[in-house]
Design an enzyme around this catalytic site. Structure first.
Site, PDB file in Angstrom:
ATOM      1  N   ASP A  15       0.889  -1.219  -0.127  1.00  0.00           N
ATOM      2  CA  ASP A  15       0.088  -0.271  -0.201  1.00  0.00           C
ATOM      3  C   ASP A  15       0.874   1.027  -0.332  1.00  0.00           C
ATOM      4  OD1 ASP A  15      -1.591   2.210   0.335  1.00  0.00           O
ATOM      5  OD2 ASP A  15      -3.041   0.375   1.923  1.00  0.00           O
ATOM      6  N   ASP A  57      -3.110   7.069  -3.585  1.00  0.00           N
ATOM      7  CA  ASP A  57      -3.433   6.436  -2.773  1.00  0.00           C
ATOM      8  C   ASP A  57      -4.071   5.070  -3.309  1.00  0.00           C
ATOM      9  OD1 ASP A  57      -3.358   4.728  -0.192  1.00  0.00           O
ATOM     10  OD2 ASP A  57      -4.685   5.718   0.303  1.00  0.00           O
ATOM     11  N   HIS A 112     -11.429   6.131   1.817  1.00  0.00           N
ATOM     12  CA  HIS A 112     -11.354   7.810   2.983  1.00  0.00           C
ATOM     13  C   HIS A 112     -10.948   9.105   1.736  1.00  0.00           C
ATOM     14  CE1 HIS A 112      -6.656   7.551   2.572  1.00  0.00           C
ATOM     15  NE2 HIS A 112      -7.258   6.357   2.314  1.00  0.00           N
ATOM     16  N   HIS A 130      -6.961  11.719   4.949  1.00  0.00           N
ATOM     17  CA  HIS A 130      -8.349  11.778   5.490  1.00  0.00           C
ATOM     18  C   HIS A 130      -8.924  12.736   5.652  1.00  0.00           C
ATOM     19  CE1 HIS A 130      -7.875   6.885   5.955  1.00  0.00           C
ATOM     20  NE2 HIS A 130      -6.773   7.405   5.974  1.00  0.00           N
ATOM     21  N   GLU A 153     -11.100   1.457  -1.116  1.00  0.00           N
ATOM     22  CA  GLU A 153     -10.089   0.326  -0.469  1.00  0.00           C
ATOM     23  C   GLU A 153     -10.901  -0.749   0.528  1.00  0.00           C
ATOM     24  OE1 GLU A 153      -6.804   1.453   3.124  1.00  0.00           O
ATOM     25  OE2 GLU A 153      -7.693   3.545   2.496  1.00  0.00           O
ATOM     26  N   GLU A 175      -7.132  -0.909  -3.274  1.00  0.00           N
ATOM     27  CA  GLU A 175      -7.048   0.609  -3.602  1.00  0.00           C
ATOM     28  C   GLU A 175      -6.645   1.025  -4.764  1.00  0.00           C
ATOM     29  OE1 GLU A 175      -4.938   1.664  -0.438  1.00  0.00           O
ATOM     30  OE2 GLU A 175      -6.208   3.622   0.050  1.00  0.00           O
TER      31      GLU A 175
HETATM   32 MN    MN Z   1      -3.666   2.613   0.789  1.00  0.00          MN
HETATM   33 MN    MN Z   2      -6.501   4.830   1.800  1.00  0.00          MN
END
Ligand code: MN
Ligand code: MN
Length: 297
Positions: A85, A96, A157, A165, A190, A283
């Site tokens: 990640d 992300d 998020h 976030h 995700e 994600e």
């Molecule tokens: Mn992530």
């Molecule tokens: Mn994330």
């Protein structure tokens, strides 16, 4: 969202994708986790982007928040289920993205596919005005139909400039009364699938930190670290290993402890599946427009 901002999000996505693909190809038995992280974060920086948060490499029942410690000796072992990640940002515009790789075996392919398929189904629903409740439902249904459980207390998020976030959570289960996505918002979705209980709890402390307050510390190194972090990462997460070259291992470690005690820093916990189940994750980052853009695809 103006053209320049959109262009930054798109560029961050392309760079994150490139780094994640390179990392995924390096997840092989015997390879050091730290080497994969160094390579992926190197790609992000060499591409002219910033590292939006320390790359997480979370193995088996660890769902999130493991990042290598300084001089981490850990190597990948055959059969492990590895979540990679990472995040890249261009002037604070974040991408992300995450994927799951099994080391040398294919025993958990159905679970790897379950989170991937849930992500695909969720992205199909994204448009201005969509209720996040519906996104959560399709994630939950897809994962349950595949015979696994979604992790109920890990969420996607929304994101804003320099903010990982930004306030809205994308649950991996149906949750009534949840928010609506608006045009121009950026959201990371995700899904996590597991053969365990379907929730995570805090395990030991990770090596990931984030500035949460001004803090009052006398130690010189601690003040220098705060200055450095504010300048380079602002309130984005960072890792101890990112500071040791400049401040030394012992000094960095002591300073970070003091900064946590003085409430200048939050120290993230490693998150582990409650029933010790294996966990998979997928994600992507999406810019919510009439024609949504998946920046990390
Ligand atoms: Mn992530
Ligand atoms: Mn994330």
């Amino acid at each position: 969202m103006d053209e320049t901002t959109l262009e930054r999000y798109v560029r961050a996505g392309v760079i994150a994708r490139k780094a994640l693909d390179a990392a995924a190809g390096r997840v092989v038995e015997g390879v050091k986790l730290a080497d994969v992280v160094a390579e992926a974060e190197g790609i992000i920086k060499d591409s002219g982007a910033g590292v939006a948060f320390p790359m997480n490499i979370s193995i088996d029942a660890i769902a999130a928040h493991y990042t290598p410690i300084p001089d981490d000796p850990k190597v990948f072992e055959r059969g492990q289920v590895v979540k990679l990640d990472l995040g890249a940002h261009v002037d604070g515009c974040i991408a992300d993205t995450a994927t799951t790789v099994e080391v040398g075996t294919n025993d958990n392919t159905p679970m790897v596919n379950a989170s991937r398929e849930a992500l695909r189904a969720a992205i199909e629903l994204v448009q201005p005005g969509v209720r996040l409740e519906h996104v959560g439902k399709v994630i939950e249904d897809t994962i349950r139909d595949a015979g696994f459980s979604p992790i109920i207390n890990l969420t996607g998020h929304t994101m804003r400039s320099w903010e990982l976030h930004a306030g809205k959570s994308v649950y991996n289960v149906r949750r009534s009364g949840s928010a609506v996505l608006e045009k121009g918002e950026v959201v990371a979705i995700e899904p996590f699938a597991t053969n365990g209980e379907g929730r995570v709890g805090d395990s030991s402390l990770s090596d990931i930190y984030r500035i949460v307050g001004p803090g009052k510390v006398r130690m010189r190194t601690a003040r220098q670290i705060l200055d450095t972090v504010l300048k380079e990462y602002r309130t984005l997460p960072f890792a101890r290993r990112m500071l040791v070259k400049r401040f030394g291992l012992a000094q960095t470690t002591i300073a970070l402890k003091q900064l946590v005690v003085s409430r200048a820093l939050h120290n993230y916990s490693i998150l582990k599946e409650h029933g010790n189940g294996i966990v998979t994750q997928a994600e992507h980052t999406v810019v919510v427009l009439d024609d949504p853009i998946v920046t990390t695809a």
